[in-house]
Motif scaffolding. Structure first.
Motif, short mmCIF file in Angstrom:
data_model
loop_
_atom_site.label_atom_id
_atom_site.label_comp_id
_atom_site.label_asym_id
_atom_site.label_seq_id
_atom_site.Cartn_x
_atom_site.Cartn_y
_atom_site.Cartn_z
N THR A 62 -14.59 5.66 -2.66
CA THR A 62 -13.99 6.88 -2.10
C THR A 62 -12.55 6.61 -1.69
O THR A 62 -11.63 7.40 -2.00
CB THR A 62 -14.79 7.35 -0.88
OG1 THR A 62 -16.10 7.67 -1.31
CG2 THR A 62 -14.15 8.54 -0.21
N SER A 66 -9.31 8.22 -3.43
CA SER A 66 -8.43 9.05 -2.59
C SER A 66 -6.99 8.58 -2.76
O SER A 66 -6.08 9.39 -2.90
CB SER A 66 -8.83 8.93 -1.12
OG SER A 66 -10.15 9.38 -0.95
N THR A 128 -18.54 8.60 10.72
CA THR A 128 -17.18 8.82 10.20
C THR A 128 -17.23 9.57 8.87
O THR A 128 -16.48 10.53 8.66
CB THR A 128 -16.49 7.46 10.01
OG1 THR A 128 -16.54 6.77 11.24
CG2 THR A 128 -15.06 7.62 9.55
N TYR A 129 -18.15 9.15 7.99
CA TYR A 129 -18.16 9.81 6.68
C TYR A 129 -18.86 11.17 6.74
O TYR A 129 -18.61 12.03 5.91
CB TYR A 129 -18.76 8.89 5.62
CG TYR A 129 -17.69 7.94 5.13
CD1 TYR A 129 -17.48 6.72 5.75
CD2 TYR A 129 -16.81 8.33 4.12
CE1 TYR A 129 -16.44 5.89 5.36
CE2 TYR A 129 -15.78 7.50 3.71
CZ TYR A 129 -15.60 6.28 4.33
OH TYR A 129 -14.56 5.46 3.94
N TYR A 132 -15.96 13.07 7.34
CA TYR A 132 -15.19 13.23 6.09
C TYR A 132 -15.80 14.37 5.26
O TYR A 132 -15.08 15.24 4.77
CB TYR A 132 -15.24 11.92 5.30
CG TYR A 132 -14.74 12.03 3.87
CD1 TYR A 132 -15.63 12.21 2.81
CD2 TYR A 132 -13.37 11.98 3.58
CE1 TYR A 132 -15.18 12.33 1.51
CE2 TYR A 132 -12.91 12.11 2.28
CZ TYR A 132 -13.82 12.28 1.24
OH TYR A 132 -13.38 12.40 -0.05
N ARG A 136 -14.23 17.96 3.99
CA ARG A 136 -14.24 18.48 2.61
C ARG A 136 -14.73 19.91 2.59
O ARG A 136 -14.38 20.68 1.69
CB ARG A 136 -15.14 17.62 1.71
CG ARG A 136 -14.59 16.27 1.35
CD ARG A 136 -15.42 15.65 0.23
NE ARG A 136 -15.15 16.33 -1.02
CZ ARG A 136 -14.12 16.04 -1.81
NH1 ARG A 136 -13.28 15.09 -1.45
NH2 ARG A 136 -13.92 16.67 -2.94
N SER A 149 -8.70 15.69 2.44
CA SER A 149 -9.79 14.71 2.53
C SER A 149 -9.32 13.33 2.08
O SER A 149 -9.83 12.32 2.58
CB SER A 149 -10.99 15.16 1.69
OG SER A 149 -10.63 15.93 0.60
N VAL A 152 -7.87 11.76 5.13
CA VAL A 152 -8.92 11.39 6.09
C VAL A 152 -9.66 10.14 5.60
O VAL A 152 -9.98 9.23 6.38
CB VAL A 152 -9.90 12.58 6.28
CG1 VAL A 152 -11.12 12.14 7.08
CG2 VAL A 152 -9.21 13.71 6.99
N ALA A 153 -9.89 10.06 4.28
CA ALA A 153 -10.60 8.89 3.74
C ALA A 153 -9.79 7.62 3.98
O ALA A 153 -10.32 6.59 4.39
CB ALA A 153 -10.85 9.08 2.24
N ALA A 156 -9.93 6.63 7.51
CA ALA A 156 -11.22 5.99 7.83
C ALA A 156 -11.12 4.50 7.53
O ALA A 156 -11.58 3.65 8.30
CB ALA A 156 -12.34 6.63 7.01
N LEU D 169 -14.82 14.49 14.51
CA LEU D 169 -13.86 13.57 13.88
C LEU D 169 -13.27 12.60 14.90
O LEU D 169 -13.08 11.43 14.63
CB LEU D 169 -12.71 14.38 13.25
CG LEU D 169 -13.06 15.21 12.03
CD1 LEU D 169 -11.85 15.98 11.55
CD2 LEU D 169 -13.61 14.34 10.92
#
Lengths: 238, 161, 43, 229
Positions: A62, A66, A128-129, A132, A136, A149, A152-153, A156, D169
């Protein structure tokens, strides 16, 4: 098993996965011996360990896709959909890891959850995911979704070492867990090995299909959009 | 080419010289008119005189300028937003239906202000449904429907806008 | 009691995956029906 | 207009709006104070309270931070000010660091008051040596929280379901700050089995956290808030 998103490749991988799964369950449950120390408990590990590795692999895929989306030259929505599909499968495997981990904990030490650094980091990754995937789900065009996204990935990825380091300091790894891994005889190691192979095949198969489903979803959105614009253009020219 | 800048290469640079005013005014409702205009002026390093001149020109000077934006009427807010454009030295104004949501008095005030601004040399592209009002202001008019230009109503083909 | 947990972990894992795959396939079939072939480059 | 000048300008604007509307004093502080009191009800034993006071202060700070972040971006989204800033070509880094600084200042004010409340409600005590560690860890933690709060606050502005998305988040991401700040504060107050020297090690983690999110955030903030393709 052949559906609208199947191709020769997915069918081949699908068959290999099913054969592998049968092997895996056979070895995992019946053919491999009980462990000297924890007897039957080790059979849960055959799922727990491979699914943890696959979850990490999925999140790496991922992050890489990304980054590929964000880089001007390789920007394409396929990378974004691959990132999304891989994250979804990653969350699935992480869920399995946590479930089997707590069952294994229950069997080995009689407790479902233990606050050591590895388990806590795994739980953190899972949440966390989930965040994510929630990002999305936000509205906006496909490009906005993809860009948002992707950032954000990558954030992370920035967080993971920070969390891992602080949790490692907070609660060092449990001693028993490292002993249990130490003395697995060859048949058990083989089961573990089969597990990793089968789970990787399963991961690839799931991501290929999931990615195509996401592609169809985007195509349906676009069709809906085009229809609305065409209607307005027609309306304007009356 | 817009304002001498190539839109492909210098996308970011052209932004600071163009003023876009859509349906939302982009103001901080807790702050007063002067504070809003001063904030926008400060983004380009405008002096206090320029800020007060901008407020003055939009007819918002005096006691009104210390009123928080949330207490203002739609017309006054629209003019505050225009004052912010002036304070940040926007050379090309893109106004999207500036008359929307204003009462008759508000529209007249806005017209006088826009006419004064163009007289002072500002370039403006106004998108509006109100043909007569926009017509009175514009030196050149183009009709657009369904995303395509339908025809040229007034003004020379080429030459200054 | 231990074998119970072991069986549970296998059933939960592979049962869960099987259900998710079935759901995904069903949604894929319904979407594919509504889309012309050129929107499905892999076919 | 250099990013640094924009940072000062945006920070000053945010703080002036806060002084004008006083949301921190009228809403956030009472909320945090009530949370502290509820913790006391829940835990009920005085000696336990002293021991966990640092954790409770930082938990109250985290939950209050969610309200402050939401407020900080409600001000921007209300009339489309943030979009207007970006369309006018104001550099995203400047806006990011400006809003993060304003958020950090508000958090520091909040923490000071919450620590005062902890001394009253939980009768926490500490000797002089711990003051320096306490202040440094609060500063480092507030910077980290300010940066991360602004980053994810910017991401979730103007989206539906924003109230529930921000905690989902943000709270996992600030876990290291919660752990680090709590341990450092425990060392400063001399509660728990943590030495001063270990406390400073946790401060180092907080500083690294703030630096990483300072860099990562300033790169990510622009794309996150821009709605243009």
């Amino acid at each position: 098993m052949s559906g609208p998103t199947s191709t020769r490749a997915t069918r081949a991988i699908g068959i290999a996965t099913i054969v592998g799964l049968i092997w895996f369950v056979a070895f995992g449950l019946f053919l491999s011996p009980d462990d000297a120390v924890q007897r039957k408990g080790v059979r849960i590990l055959y799922i727990h360990v491979p699914s943890a590795w696959l979850a990490y692999l999925a999140f790496i895929v991922t992050a890489v896709s990304s980054a590929a989306y964000l880089w001007k030259r390789t920007r394409s929505l396929t990378w974004d959909r691959l990132a999304g599909a891989s994250a979804e499968v990653g969350v699935l495997f992480m869920g399995i890891t946590l479930l089997t981990g707590s069952l294994w904990g229950r069997v080995s030490w009689g407790v479902y959850w233990v606050w050591d650094s590895r388990v806590t980091t795994t739980a953190f990754l899972f949440v966390t995911y989930l965040g994510y995937l929630a990002v999305r789900g936000l509205g906006g065009s496909h490009e906005q979704r993809a860009r948002r996204s992707a950032v954000v990935a990558l954030l992370a990825v920035l967080e993971i070492p920070l969390v891992h380091f602080s949790v490692e300091w907070w609660r060092p790894l449990h001693q028993q867990e490292s002993i249990a891994k130490g003395k697995l005889q060859n048949l058990m190691l083989f089961s573990l090995f089969v597990g990793v192979i089968v789970f990787t095949l399963l991961y690839v198969w799931l991501v290929m299909h999931r990615q195509r489903v996401l592609a169809m979803q985007d195509a349906l959105d676009d069709r809906g959009l085009e229809f609305a614009i065409a209607e307005r253009r027609q309306e304007a020219s009356l | 080419m817009v304002l001498g800048l190539d839109l492909v290469e210098q996308r970011e640079a052209v932004r600071s010289r163009v003023g876009l005013l859509g349906h939302s005014n982009g103001l901080y409702t807790d702050l007063t008119i002067t504070e809003n205009v001063a904030f926008w002026g400060a983004t380009v390093g405008a002096s206090a005189e320029e800020v007060s001149a901008a407020v003055e020109r939009m007819g918002l000077a005096g006691r009104l300028s210390d009123v928080p934006v949330r207490k203002l009427s739609a017309g006054q807010r629209r003019r505050t937003a225009l004052a912010c454009l002036i304070a940040r030295r926007a050379e090309l104004w893109l106004l999207d239906e500036p008359h929307a949501g204003l009462d008759a008095a508000g529209r007249d005030e806005l017209d006088t202000v826009l006419r004064a601004a163009t007289a002072a040399g500002a370039m403006m592209i106004v998108a509006s449904h109100e043909m007569e009002r926009a017509g009175a202001l514009a030196t050149r008019m183009v009709e657009v429907a369904g995303g395509q230009i339908r025809g040229q109503i007034r003004g020379q083909e080429s030459g200054t806008p | 009691m231990k074998t119970g947990f072991v069986i549970l972990s296998y059933v939960a894992t592979f049962g869960g995956i099987a259900i998710l795959v079935a759901v995904m396939m069903r949604r894929a079939r319904s979407m594919s029906a509504r889309l012309p072939p050129e929107d499905q480059p892999w076919t | 207009m250099t990013s640094f000048a924009v940072t000062k300008l945006v920070a000053a604007k945010d703080l002036r709006i806060e002084l004008r509307s006083r949301v921190l004093i009228n809403q956030v502080l009472p909320f945090a104070a009530i949370t502290m009191v509820l913790f006391a009800f829940a835990l009920d034993q005085d000696d336990l309270l002293v021991r966990v006071a640092p954790g409770l202060v930082w938990l109250a700070t985290l939950f209050s931070m969610l309200v402050v972040v939401q407020r900080s971006f409600a001000v921007e989204a209300g009339d489309g000010a943030l979009d207007a800033l970006r369309v006018a070509g104001v550099p995203a880094q400047g806006i990011y660091f400006g809003k993060a600084a304003a958020l950090a200042v508000q958090l520091l004010v909040l923490e000071t008051l919450l620590f005062a409340a902890a001394f009253v409600l939980y009768s926490s005590r500490f000797d002089g040596a711990g003051v320096f560690l306490l202040i440094t860890s609060a500063l480092a933690a507030s910077c980290g929280l300010g940066l991360v709060g602004t980053l994810y606050g910017g991401l979730t502005t103007g989206t539906k379901g924003r109230e529930s998305l921000l905690p989902l988040l943000l709270l996992p991401v600030v876990a290291p700050v919660l752990i680090g700040a709590t341990r450092a504060t425990e060392a400063a107050l001399g509660v728990g089995r943590i030495s001063m020297q270990e406390g400073w090690a946790w401060v180092a983690l907080l500083v690294t956290y703030a630096l990483l999110f300072g860099i990562g955030g300033s790169i990510g903030f622009g794309p996150l808030v821009d709605d243009t393709a």
